[in-house]
Design a protein around this motif. Structure first.
Motif, PDB file in Angstrom:
ATOM      1  N   ASN A 137      -2.856   3.169  -5.979  1.00  0.00           N
ATOM      2  CA  ASN A 137      -3.864   2.105  -5.959  1.00  0.00           C
ATOM      3  C   ASN A 137      -3.433   0.991  -5.011  1.00  0.00           C
ATOM      4  O   ASN A 137      -2.278   0.546  -5.045  1.00  0.00           O
ATOM      5  CB  ASN A 137      -4.069   1.538  -7.360  1.00  0.00           C
ATOM      6  N   PHE A 138      -4.377   0.542  -4.162  1.00  0.00           N
ATOM      7  CA  PHE A 138      -4.081  -0.527  -3.214  1.00  0.00           C
ATOM      8  C   PHE A 138      -4.982  -1.721  -3.517  1.00  0.00           C
ATOM      9  O   PHE A 138      -6.127  -1.566  -3.933  1.00  0.00           O
ATOM     10  CB  PHE A 138      -4.298  -0.055  -1.770  1.00  0.00           C
ATOM     11  N   PRO A 139      -4.486  -2.956  -3.355  1.00  0.00           N
ATOM     12  CA  PRO A 139      -5.298  -4.147  -3.654  1.00  0.00           C
ATOM     13  C   PRO A 139      -6.419  -4.306  -2.631  1.00  0.00           C
ATOM     14  O   PRO A 139      -6.224  -4.102  -1.433  1.00  0.00           O
ATOM     15  CB  PRO A 139      -4.284  -5.288  -3.555  1.00  0.00           C
ATOM     16  N   SER A 154      -8.254  -3.333  -7.493  1.00  0.00           N
ATOM     17  CA  SER A 154      -7.592  -2.359  -6.628  1.00  0.00           C
ATOM     18  C   SER A 154      -8.530  -1.187  -6.364  1.00  0.00           C
ATOM     19  O   SER A 154      -9.616  -1.099  -6.945  1.00  0.00           O
ATOM     20  CB  SER A 154      -6.292  -1.857  -7.278  1.00  0.00           C
ATOM     21  N   SER A 167      -0.572  -0.763  -6.888  1.00  0.00           N
ATOM     22  CA  SER A 167      -1.139  -1.930  -7.567  1.00  0.00           C
ATOM     23  C   SER A 167      -1.482  -1.592  -9.012  1.00  0.00           C
ATOM     24  O   SER A 167      -2.016  -0.524  -9.316  1.00  0.00           O
ATOM     25  CB  SER A 167      -2.403  -2.395  -6.830  1.00  0.00           C
ATOM     26  N   ASP A 192      -3.529  -3.562 -10.739  1.00  0.00           N
ATOM     27  CA  ASP A 192      -4.827  -4.167 -11.027  1.00  0.00           C
ATOM     28  C   ASP A 192      -5.861  -3.089 -11.336  1.00  0.00           C
ATOM     29  O   ASP A 192      -5.764  -1.958 -10.860  1.00  0.00           O
ATOM     30  CB  ASP A 192      -5.303  -4.989  -9.823  1.00  0.00           C
TER      31      ASP A 192
END
Length: 351
Positions: free
Chosen positions: A57-59, A65, A269, A271
């Motif tokens: 997962n990337f923000p 995310s 991430s 989030d």
């Protein structure tokens, strides 16, 4: 965008399941034409790679995310029919083993994440490569645009399904705006990953990229003052080194998947993803249900009874990659074998 149990009512989930089952059945037939000596060995690896990258997962915005959906990547690398099957295998493994994506919502997830992304991405991709210069850069650029558009298309598909069978009374316009808005940003991340991966494979073995077939100009020779096409060399007549290099690509891809899932995923991430964030903000998760596989030893991408978070997540990722590549390879081998049987010459010997 893994839809959990309870977001969509039972009749709509059943209808989506029927659509997904039909799509998988059509894809199994279509994949027979796509799975040749080049794509068949790589299809299971593509599924495993998508599983691994989905753990990263990337923000994308404050407190939100995103992660790869994978439909565009799979369609371009191994073909649209095989791409649907790749994503479906990943979703099945995630739902059963890792409690990610509801089991009653499996049909919704396959329809949205597997079918919509693959169909939209490949349609856009094919349209672009027909008008762009016939170069490797064009293939990479087309894959970027196709991936960008596939993600908000999937968000719209989910919104439509929710409008039909959502379990809470929420203004659909607000859901659509929020879903598309955040997933446009996620689509950019999807596009970067897709373009980088497609570009990397093209740089090493362009003949292994399904979407790049037929784009290279044919070699010509001048014979008696006229230019004629050089006959293509059959795959069976290709040098042994070229054929055996499939193994090198496969091993490199598997090693990369294991590192991403087993090591890099720890730094992903934490989030909530786009759907989770929108669901919490708009209240569409009010009737979400606990996953049927919540007690799985690998639930939430961790190994039960392993206290070290880094080790637990890494082991779960490695197991997931291994299970996915084995399951995917088995399915694609069976489809490939069926294709071989279908095209085998029929004996004409008269008794």
């Amino acid at each position: 965008m893994h839809v959990p149990d309870g977001f969509i009512d039972a009749p709509t989930s059943a209808a989506a399941g029927a659509v997904a089952a039909a799509a998988v059945a059509v894809s199994l037939r279509g994949a027979r034409r796509e799975l040749d000596e080049r794509t068949a060995p790589l299809a299971g690896l593509v599924a495993a790679f998508i599983f691994a990258v989905q753990m990263l997962n990337f923000p994308v915005a404050a407190g939100t995310s995103g992660h790869l959906l994978g439909g565009a990547l799979a369609a371009i690398l191994v073909g649209p029919y095989t791409g649907v099957l790749c994503v479906s295998v990943v979703l099945l493994m995630q739902g059963i083993l890792f409690a990610d994506g509801g089991l009653t919502a499996l049909g919704v997830n396959i329809t949205v994440m597997g079918c919509v992304t693959t169909v939209v991405a490949y349609a856009v991709f094919r349209g672009l490569v027909k008008v762009l210069p016939r170069t490797r850069r064009s293939v990479t650029a087309a894959s970027f645009v196709a991936a960008v558009l596939s993600v908000p298309a999937a968000a719209l598909a989910f919104t439509l399904i929710y409008a039909i069978g959502g379990t809470t009374d929420v203004a659909i316009g607000k859901v659509a705006t929020a879903m598309v808005g955040v997933h446009v940003l996620i689509g950019i991340g999807e596009a970067v990953i897709t373009a980088l991966t497609v570009g990397a494979v093209i740089a090493v073995r362009p003949d292994l990229v399904y979407g790049a077939r037929g784009l290279q100009q044919k070699l010509k020779l001048r014979v008696n003052g006229e230019l004629v096409d050089v006959p293509a060399v059959p795959a069976a007549s290709a040098p042994a080194a070229a054929r055996s290099s499939h193994r090198g690509v496969w091993l490199a891809g598997l090693a990369t998947s294991l590192v991403l899932a087993g090591v890099v995923s720890f730094y992903a991430s934490a989030d909530p993803d786009g759907l989770e964030k929108v669901a919490a903000d708009k209240g569409i998760d009010a009737k979400a249900k606990e996953h049927a596989a919540a007690d799985s030893p690998l639930a939430d991408y961790g190994v039960k009874d392993v206290d070290d978070a880094r080790l637990s997540g890494g082991l779960a990722g490695v197991i997931g990659v291994g299970v996915t590549v084995v399951a995917g390879s088995g399915i694609f081998w069976a489809v490939r074998r069926r294709r071989t049987q279908d095209v085998s010459p029929v004996s004409t010997t008269v008794a």
